[in-house]
Write a protein that holds these residues in place. Structure first.
Motif, short mmCIF file in Angstrom:
data_model
loop_
_atom_site.label_atom_id
_atom_site.label_comp_id
_atom_site.label_asym_id
_atom_site.label_seq_id
_atom_site.Cartn_x
_atom_site.Cartn_y
_atom_site.Cartn_z
N PRO A 17 1.02 -1.07 0.20
CA PRO A 17 -0.23 0.47 0.23
C PRO A 17 0.52 1.06 0.06
CG PRO A 17 0.18 -0.88 1.95
CD PRO A 17 0.87 -2.19 1.12
N HIS A 18 0.22 1.62 -0.72
CA HIS A 18 0.81 3.83 -0.88
C HIS A 18 0.86 4.46 1.08
CE1 HIS A 18 -0.40 3.86 -5.08
NE2 HIS A 18 0.20 2.99 -4.89
N SER A 19 -0.11 3.81 1.85
CA SER A 19 -0.80 4.53 3.23
C SER A 19 -0.64 3.43 3.10
CB SER A 19 -0.71 6.05 2.86
OG SER A 19 -2.19 5.82 2.47
N LEU A 20 -1.00 3.44 5.13
CA LEU A 20 -1.40 1.70 5.50
C LEU A 20 -1.46 2.14 7.38
CD1 LEU A 20 -2.48 -0.84 6.22
CD2 LEU A 20 0.15 -1.07 6.04
N GLU A 21 -2.86 2.35 7.48
CA GLU A 21 -3.07 1.93 8.82
C GLU A 21 -4.32 1.03 9.97
OE1 GLU A 21 -5.01 5.86 12.08
OE2 GLU A 21 -6.81 4.10 10.84
N VAL A 22 -3.30 0.82 10.94
CA VAL A 22 -4.28 -0.72 11.61
C VAL A 22 -4.31 -0.17 12.92
CG1 VAL A 22 -3.71 -3.07 12.17
CG2 VAL A 22 -2.64 -2.06 9.52
N HIS A 23 -5.10 -0.26 13.05
CA HIS A 23 -5.33 -0.46 14.11
C HIS A 23 -6.81 -1.40 15.38
CE1 HIS A 23 -8.56 2.64 12.93
NE2 HIS A 23 -9.66 2.00 14.43
N ALA A 24 -6.95 -2.13 16.35
CA ALA A 24 -7.26 -3.18 16.61
C ALA A 24 -8.32 -2.57 18.35
CB ALA A 24 -6.52 -4.61 17.31
N ARG A 25 -8.85 -2.98 18.44
CA ARG A 25 -10.25 -2.77 20.03
C ARG A 25 -10.01 -3.56 20.72
NH1 ARG A 25 -8.82 2.43 18.80
NH2 ARG A 25 -10.30 3.31 20.59
N TYR A 26 -9.51 -4.53 21.19
CA TYR A 26 -9.83 -5.89 22.58
C TYR A 26 -10.66 -5.57 23.46
CZ TYR A 26 -5.65 -7.85 20.04
OH TYR A 26 -5.40 -8.77 19.03
N THR A 27 -11.21 -6.46 23.52
CA THR A 27 -12.17 -6.25 24.64
C THR A 27 -11.80 -6.23 25.28
OG1 THR A 27 -12.19 -8.77 24.62
CG2 THR A 27 -13.86 -8.16 23.50
N ARG A 28 -12.49 -6.17 26.48
CA ARG A 28 -11.48 -5.58 28.35
C ARG A 28 -11.58 -7.10 29.52
NH1 ARG A 28 -16.20 -2.53 32.08
NH2 ARG A 28 -16.64 -1.64 29.49
N ARG A 29 -10.35 -6.86 29.32
CA ARG A 29 -9.77 -8.09 30.42
C ARG A 29 -9.52 -7.35 32.40
NH1 ARG A 29 -5.93 -12.25 29.13
NH2 ARG A 29 -6.76 -12.47 27.10
N GLY A 30 -9.87 -7.66 32.72
CA GLY A 30 -9.34 -7.28 34.09
C GLY A 30 -9.29 -5.93 34.67
N GLY A 31 -10.92 -5.17 33.75
CA GLY A 31 -10.83 -3.84 33.43
C GLY A 31 -10.28 -2.73 32.42
N LEU A 32 -10.02 -3.41 31.75
CA LEU A 32 -8.81 -3.18 31.00
C LEU A 32 -8.92 -3.35 28.96
CD1 LEU A 32 -5.39 -3.07 32.63
CD2 LEU A 32 -6.50 -0.67 33.32
N ASP A 33 -8.67 -2.26 28.07
CA ASP A 33 -9.00 -3.12 26.74
C ASP A 33 -7.88 -1.99 27.12
OD1 ASP A 33 -9.72 -0.22 25.83
OD2 ASP A 33 -11.53 -0.81 26.32
N ILE A 34 -7.47 -2.57 25.61
CA ILE A 34 -5.81 -2.82 24.99
C ILE A 34 -6.28 -1.99 23.40
CG2 ILE A 34 -3.45 -3.15 24.65
CD1 ILE A 34 -3.53 -4.81 27.05
N ASN A 35 -5.90 -0.81 23.39
CA ASN A 35 -5.96 -0.18 21.09
C ASN A 35 -4.69 0.18 20.58
OD1 ASN A 35 -9.27 -0.51 22.01
ND2 ASN A 35 -8.64 0.67 23.78
N PRO A 36 -4.06 -1.05 20.52
CA PRO A 36 -2.93 0.04 19.05
C PRO A 36 -3.08 -0.07 17.81
CG PRO A 36 -2.38 -2.78 20.37
CD PRO A 36 -3.79 -2.55 20.50
N ARG A 37 -2.39 1.15 17.48
CA ARG A 37 -2.67 1.48 16.39
C ARG A 37 -1.27 1.85 15.85
NH1 ARG A 37 -3.15 6.29 13.20
NH2 ARG A 37 -1.81 7.79 14.86
N ARG A 38 -0.81 1.57 14.67
CA ARG A 38 0.35 2.17 14.30
C ARG A 38 0.06 1.81 12.55
NH1 ARG A 38 0.72 0.92 18.31
NH2 ARG A 38 2.96 -0.24 19.36
N ALA A 39 0.17 3.42 11.77
CA ALA A 39 0.39 4.23 10.82
C ALA A 39 1.48 4.64 10.21
CB ALA A 39 -0.95 5.54 10.86
N SER A 40 1.24 4.37 9.16
CA SER A 40 2.15 4.54 8.14
C SER A 40 2.61 6.15 8.27
CB SER A 40 2.28 4.62 6.52
OG SER A 40 1.30 5.47 6.15
N PRO A 41 3.45 7.35 8.43
CA PRO A 41 3.68 9.02 7.97
C PRO A 41 2.36 10.04 7.56
CG PRO A 41 6.34 6.86 9.07
CD PRO A 41 5.04 6.45 8.01
N ASN A 42 2.76 8.95 6.13
CA ASN A 42 2.17 9.44 6.02
C ASN A 42 0.42 9.29 5.06
OD1 ASN A 42 2.25 7.20 4.58
ND2 ASN A 42 2.61 7.59 2.37
#
Length: 288
Positions: free
Chosen positions: A244-269
């Motif tokens: 891809p010329h540009s790309l973003e991937v992020h995930a929205r994980y469900t909660r465990r132990g009162g915490l949910d984690i949502n990582p995101r990575r994207a190309s600078p452009n």
């Protein structure tokens, strides 16, 4: 130190006593580089992004001993040197349960301790807790996502370990689109407990084969990896296989132990569609 050796000292998967006093030493950082050594692109590509942690079980006492509660969002930059092991994060937050302090002091301690553990400055936002019987008008409305769901595609799945070669793209057709799947599942590398998530992939470039992408996402079903590492692997595999010329991937994980984690990575452009500009920061999926 190898990944397994460092995790051997983590509290995750072990019996733990809940702390009765504030204790920043409970935080257990894990060097990001340990997981990144296994990515399909070495060194890993240049990206921007963050890990957004949302904590629903934060409480402390005011000066009169009355419990206070809040939902807090912690934003840890992807450029930080360490992630924080999730159970240690939970134990640390619970160490404030019987501490008397004002919000400003709590905020300062959280920011100081977590920034030190992560190896980078983190930011903290507070969302006032409310019940359905007592709604608050202080919380902003959450935006919706303009995306194509690929979950209804009739595909045959037989691979349950991440396999980048499944991915395909048509270089003769250039598109800009956002794709979403709620079928992401991976497993905790320590306890092997399942981690459930929604993954959103936005890109511009050769058209990614939707059926192949769904099969690839399903291939994580037997994979052991932290949330952040899974997102980084998905990013690297799509970048390498689909160009891809540009790309973003992020995930929205469900909660465990009162915490949910949502990582995101994207190309600078990468530039999101205006309709999705607030999604990565503010949206909460129905499963969250």
């Amino acid at each position: 130190m190898k990944f397994e050796q460092q995790l051997g000292h983590a509290p995750l998967g072990k019996s733990s006593e809940y702390p009765e006093k504030y204790d920043p030493s409970l935080l257990f950082p894990i060097a990001r580089q340990i997981g990144r050594d296994y990515l399909s692109i070495q060194p890993h590509p240049t990206w921007v992004g963050e890990d957004i942690w949302r904590a629903f079980e934060v409480s402390w006492l005011n000066q009169k001993g009355k419990p206070q509660i809040a939902i807090l969002t912690f934003t840890i930059p992807a450029s930080s040197s360490h992630i924080i092991e999730s159970k240690s994060f939970k134990l640390y937050l619970n160490s404030f349960n019987q501490e008397k302090m004002e919000w400003a002091e709590l905020h300062h301690r959280l920011e100081t301790d977590l920034s030190h553990a992560a190896g980078a400055q983190i930011s903290i936002q507070r969302e006032e807790a409310a019940t359905p019987l007592a709604p608050t008008t202080s919380s902003p409305s959450l935006p919706t996502l303009n995306a194509i769901s690929i979950d209804n595609l009739d595909v045959e799945c037989s691979v349950y370990e991440p396999t980048a070669s499944i991915l395909k793209a048509d270089s003769s057709r250039i598109v800009k689109e956002t794709l979403i799947s709620e079928l992401l599942k991976s497993n905790c590398p320590v306890t092997s407990q399942p981690d459930w998530g929604t993954v959103v992939i936005s890109y511009e470039g050769p058209a990614i084969d939707h059926a192949a992408l769904l099969q690839y996402i399903v291939s994580f079903r037997g994979h052991n990896g932290f949330h952040e590492q899974c997102v980084e692997q998905i990013y690297c595999d799509i970048l390498q296989q689909c160009k891809p010329h540009s790309l973003e991937v992020h995930a929205r994980y469900t909660r465990r132990g009162g915490l949910d984690i949502n990582p995101r990575r994207a190309s600078p452009n990468f530039t999101p569609d205006s309709a999705n500009a607030d999604y990565s920061q503010r949206i909460r999926t129905p499963r969250q």
